[in-house]
Design a protein around this motif. Structure first.
Motif, PDB file in Angstrom:
ATOM      1  N   GLY A  51       0.824  -1.204   0.000  1.00 10.53           N
ATOM      2  CA  GLY A  51       0.000   0.000   0.000  1.00 10.53           C
ATOM      3  C   GLY A  51       0.852   1.244   0.000  1.00 10.53           C
ATOM      4  N   GLY A  52       2.095   1.118   0.474  1.00  5.72           N
ATOM      5  CA  GLY A  52       3.072   2.173   0.318  1.00  5.72           C
ATOM      6  C   GLY A  52       2.834   3.421   1.145  1.00  5.72           C
ATOM      7  N   GLU A  53       3.653   4.428   0.864  1.00 10.09           N
ATOM      8  CA  GLU A  53       3.636   5.700   1.597  1.00 10.09           C
ATOM      9  C   GLU A  53       2.264   6.344   1.575  1.00 10.09           C
ATOM     10  N   CYS A  54       1.628   6.350   0.409  1.00 10.67           N
ATOM     11  CA  CYS A  54       0.332   7.001   0.262  1.00 10.67           C
ATOM     12  C   CYS A  54      -0.697   6.454   1.234  1.00 10.67           C
ATOM     13  N   SER A  55      -0.749   5.151   1.386  1.00  8.56           N
ATOM     14  CA  SER A  55      -1.797   4.523   2.173  1.00  8.56           C
ATOM     15  C   SER A  55      -1.617   4.682   3.675  1.00  8.56           C
ATOM     16  N   TYR A  56      -0.378   4.850   4.126  1.00  5.27           N
ATOM     17  CA  TYR A  56      -0.120   4.783   5.568  1.00  5.27           C
ATOM     18  C   TYR A  56       0.516   6.030   6.158  1.00  5.27           C
ATOM     19  N   TRP A  57       1.201   6.868   5.348  1.00  9.06           N
ATOM     20  CA  TRP A  57       1.898   8.032   5.906  1.00  9.06           C
ATOM     21  C   TRP A  57       1.742   9.289   5.055  1.00  9.06           C
ATOM     22  N   ALA A  58       0.851   9.289   4.088  1.00  6.80           N
ATOM     23  CA  ALA A  58       0.762  10.465   3.224  1.00  6.80           C
ATOM     24  C   ALA A  58      -0.698  10.767   2.897  1.00  6.80           C
ATOM     25  N   TRP A 174      10.356  15.626  13.078  1.00  6.02           N
ATOM     26  CA  TRP A 174       9.304  14.926  12.362  1.00  6.02           C
ATOM     27  C   TRP A 174       9.539  15.085  10.862  1.00  6.02           C
ATOM     28  N   THR A 175       9.070  14.084  10.103  1.00  3.74           N
ATOM     29  CA  THR A 175       8.862  14.225   8.658  1.00  3.74           C
ATOM     30  C   THR A 175       7.367  14.001   8.419  1.00  3.74           C
ATOM     31  N   ASN A 176       6.991  13.774   7.176  1.00  2.00           N
ATOM     32  CA  ASN A 176       5.573  13.518   6.914  1.00  2.00           C
ATOM     33  C   ASN A 176       5.077  12.287   7.662  1.00  2.00           C
ATOM     34  N   ARG A 177       5.968  11.340   7.962  1.00  4.83           N
ATOM     35  CA  ARG A 177       5.522  10.124   8.647  1.00  4.83           C
ATOM     36  C   ARG A 177       5.051  10.426  10.063  1.00  4.83           C
ATOM     37  N   GLN A 178       5.866  11.141  10.837  1.00  2.00           N
ATOM     38  CA  GLN A 178       5.421  11.499  12.178  1.00  2.00           C
ATOM     39  C   GLN A 178       4.257  12.490  12.129  1.00  2.00           C
ATOM     40  N   GLY A 179       4.248  13.324  11.094  1.00  3.24           N
ATOM     41  CA  GLY A 179       3.166  14.293  10.953  1.00  3.24           C
ATOM     42  C   GLY A 179       1.818  13.654  10.714  1.00  3.24           C
ATOM     43  N   THR A 180       1.808  12.424  10.209  1.00  4.22           N
ATOM     44  CA  THR A 180       0.524  11.758   9.940  1.00  4.22           C
ATOM     45  C   THR A 180       0.261  10.564  10.842  1.00  4.22           C
ATOM     46  N   ASP A 181       1.277  10.046  11.543  1.00  6.80           N
ATOM     47  CA  ASP A 181       0.979   8.884  12.399  1.00  6.80           C
ATOM     48  C   ASP A 181       1.038   9.199  13.899  1.00  6.80           C
ATOM     49  N   SER A 182       1.363  10.449  14.258  1.00  7.76           N
ATOM     50  CA  SER A 182       1.380  10.817  15.665  1.00  7.76           C
ATOM     51  C   SER A 182      -0.039  10.878  16.219  1.00  7.76           C
ATOM     52  N   SER A 183      -0.196  10.488  17.467  1.00 11.65           N
ATOM     53  CA  SER A 183      -1.484  10.598  18.156  1.00 11.65           C
ATOM     54  C   SER A 183      -1.371  11.493  19.378  1.00 11.65           C
TER      55      SER A 183
END
Length: 487
Positions: A51-58, A174-183
């Protein structure tokens, strides 16, 4: 060379396939889908989550998180509705919504989709090992040696790039990953970068309760019309964000891993934040996939022709689709390339002529002429095709037409005090559209009509007969065309 229906159980047991795809994100999945539809035997290799970056971190998590922020902002723009909006967003509900859309980072559903196509899925790092050969090394050290009869497609995507700034490692940014998976909502968040990722993340975290400082060296959204970045900057400032244009980070300092981070700017001023996020560019994930074994430079962007064949590789077998070819780092554009490349692979495998003329079945013509993009900020910014400046640089004789959305009654009914602007760039010699930009609440849903008009080169005399329903935001088309006719 065997034909496209040569996939057999014995071949697969020997690691022989018609097509091997490195990367199981949306782009790679589209390649696999088209190749399988043509009867080709396909292997798909993925090193992380299917599913890649788009599905999980973007794309997916960011839009799942942004929608509640924008929904509340939209409600507050309507008399009678704003009175019903009390309190702050429920962050637990927002993060739970995100978790549902990323399936709690469980990729079993997408893995099942890949295998449902009839493709074989290999988990591990896939590396080229010479022409048409791929070695897959699993996390447990197991190795598979695969051979492609017809094609290998590189769909490995891109990764964030952190600038070389003193104190970067200490700051743990942070990068986009922490920006989208942080709670966890930081009290203060510094976002560095004024492109699409930066402005969306600033919108998101300001809406969730952070005090956001957005630092950008250039005006926001620099690849769009200038007014797009100006209106987005104004929207962020009205939401409470500290937007600084012309700001450059010179150093970072975070002596206590659990404490705040201090940003020293180029002008000598300092800013303190609880977290810092960098959205300052991307690099291709091609550094460790064996490019050197086929005469290419590891870590490089890959030049491709209109069918996505990689330049400089003999034998018409290596394709690069999606981010790695650097044409448009957008999921929907990569999926378009994947479909086109998959069809081209099938044609070449069957010995059929290629339809690779502009706008042909095997030509990614839209990459040069009709790339749509949307940023889910408040207001939204959406554009397709060329900006006015890009059109002039490309040598077109043009006219730009600007209209404020307040001209359309549908926009005023959509939101009291609606603020937004639209521009269309017209090729005067052919009287077709070269580009369209919309900025305003809800304009993302207008973009496909503009994409059709630009990609199909609909003559303006015909476009005026495409009637917009009253009263909708799409009435803006009538005012744009009328403004052009008035000269």
């Amino acid at each position: 060379m065997r034909g496209p229906m040569s996939d057999t159980h014995a071949d697969r047991e020997n690691g022989s396939y018609d097509v091997i795809v490195l990367g199981a994100g949306p782009v790679g999945q589209n390649v696999a889908d088209r190749a399988r539809a043509a009867g080709l035997g396909v292997a798909v290799v993925e090193r992380e989550l299917v599913g890649g970056e788009c599905s999980y971190w973007a794309c997916v998590p960011s839009k799942a998180l942004l929608r509640p922020v924008i929904a509340v902002a939209d409600a507050r723009r309507v008399d009678g509705a704003r009175e019903a909006v009390t309190g702050r967003l429920g962050t637990g509900g927002v993060f739970g919504r995100r978790n549902r859309y990323v399936t709690d980072w469980d990729d079993s559903g997408q893995a099942a989709f890949v295998t449902s196509l009839g493709a074989d899925l290999f988990r591990g790092l896939g590396r080229l090992d010479g022409p048409r050969r791929v070695t897959v090394t699993g996390d447990d050290g197991t190795t598979h040696h695969l051979t492609a009869r017809h094609a290998v497609a590189l769909a490995t995507g891109s990764r964030p790039v952190l600038p070389d700034i003193p104190g970067m490692a200490e700051a743990r940014p942070w990068t986009n990953r922490q920006g989208t998976d942080s709670s966890t909502v930081p009290a203060r968040l510094a976002v560095v970068g004024g492109g699409g990722v930066g402005v969306e993340m600033a919108t998101l975290w300001q809406g969730l309760g952070s005090q956001v400082s957005l630092l950008a060296r250039r005006p926001l959204l620099p690849r769009m019309e200038p007014f797009a970045g100006e209106l987005v900057a104004d929207g962020l400032a009205k939401a409470g964000a500290d937007v600084r244009i012309g700001a450059e980070v010179a150093a970072l300092h975070r002596p206590d891993p659990r404490g705040p981070v201090t940003l020293t700017l180029a002008d000598g001023s300092r800013l303190e934040a609880d977290e810092v996020m960098f959205a300052t560019g991307r690099a291709p994930r091609t550094d460790d996939i064996g490019l050197e074994t086929v005469g290419l430079t590891p870590g490089s962007w890959l030049d491709v022709d209109t069918t996505c064949l990689v330049a400089g590789v003999e034998g018409a077998w290596l394709y690069a689709v999606g981010d790695v070819n650097h044409r448009a780092l957008l999921t929907h554009q990569g999926k378009y390339q994947g479909r086109t490349a998959g069809d081209a692979m099938a044609a070449r495998a069957a010995g059929r002529p290629l339809d690779d003329a502009p706008w042909g079945d095997h030509a990614t013509t839209a990459d040069q002429h009709a790339v749509p993009q949307v940023f889910f900020t408040d207001p939204e910014a959406a554009a397709v095709g060329l900006s006015a400046e890009q059109a002039v640089r490309a040598g077109h004789r043009t006219k730009s037409v600007d209209v404020d959305f307040t001209a359309a009654q549908g926009a005023n009914l959509y939101a009291d005090g609606y603020r937004g602007k639209a521009r269309m760039v017209v090729d005067l010699d052919r009287e077709v559209l070269l580009g369209v930009t919309f900025v305003g609440p809800g304009v993302s849903e207008l973009l496909h009509s503009a994409t059709v008009a630009v990609a199909a080169e609909v003559p303006l005399k015909r476009l005026r007969h495409a009637i917009a329903c009253f009263p909708t935001v799409s009435e803006i088309w009538l005012f744009l065309l009328a403004a052009y006719e008035r000269g």
